[in-house]
Design a protein around this motif. Sequence first.
Motif, mmCIF file in Angstrom:
data_model
loop_
_atom_site.group_PDB
_atom_site.id
_atom_site.type_symbol
_atom_site.label_atom_id
_atom_site.label_comp_id
_atom_site.label_asym_id
_atom_site.label_seq_id
_atom_site.Cartn_x
_atom_site.Cartn_y
_atom_site.Cartn_z
ATOM 1 N N ALA A 179 0.821 -1.212 0.000
ATOM 2 C CA ALA A 179 0.000 0.000 0.000
ATOM 3 C C ALA A 179 0.855 1.262 0.000
ATOM 4 N N VAL A 237 -4.149 -3.301 -4.717
ATOM 5 C CA VAL A 237 -3.604 -3.673 -3.404
ATOM 6 C C VAL A 237 -4.728 -4.211 -2.518
ATOM 7 N N ALA A 280 -5.119 -1.580 3.629
ATOM 8 C CA ALA A 280 -5.104 -1.493 2.163
ATOM 9 C C ALA A 280 -6.251 -0.626 1.661
#
Length: 308
Positions: free
Chosen positions: A100, A271, A285
Amino acid sequence: MVGVLQGFFVVWSIIMVGWFVGRQRILGDNARQVLSGLTFFVASPALLFETLSKAQLGEVFAEPLLVTAVSAVCTALIFFSIVKFVLKRALPEAVMSSMAASLANSANLGIPIAVYVLGDASYVAPLLIFQLAFLTPVFLMILDASTSSHRTTPWGFILMILRNPMIVGSGLGLLVAGTGWDVPPLVLEPIHLIGGAAIPAMLIAFGMSLSGSRPLQAAAGRRVDTLLASAFKLVVHPAIAYVFARFALGVEGQALFAAVVVASLPTAQNVFVAASRYQTGTTVAKDTVLITTVVAVPAMTGVALLLN
């Protein structure tokens, strides 16, 4: 400088149109998925093919690729060290939050920014190819090795890369550029028309994704991780890109500006897809994607003001 700000204005205006369309549900509940699918599987590969087929390979993959690789890897390693050894997170969670912090939205926002702000879609090609062909597979291999499910073979990773339409479009464009072949106008014209749909569809879908999004609502115990990952993506990543490009490689002018803007792109939406698949770090995320997505365009406008 005026041209750069005009480019950001165009991008932000279309995003806001998408936000309004999504908020009013003008196109229905599945419109964002349809637009995203259109851009990912059809329009973006066409745009990348046309752009890269005319590019100078030395300019695309020399210094820009090196800056992309060094800044992304350094950002990921520094962030991983903090969350693993200071915040004491489990290995899979630390890897996911490192994704992330370092994996950029090279397609849905990267391509429009490259076209309207930087003036050439090829600026985002090194980032797109490095992430799809190297960085993302490395992250996923580590997650495969550190979790008990979703094991993937090396051949599976190779197939995953080769089946990605962005990689296919980019690879074919680079092949044409490397061989010097002139694509016949009769072939290139429909590719040009299809590629022309990529940017508006991307930005409208991007704006629609912002409708109703509220980060940090369910970040129990992970708000520090989320805010830290967002700061790394929007500040640390472009700062490393600037320092390395400017002082290690001596890059200046438009090339330096492009390197920093590309590194300032928000966290990639896939992600969260990976976090959901591996069932780890989903909150960090999701919220990092939302925060960096909302803040990215104003942040990149600030970068433009500082560097121009």
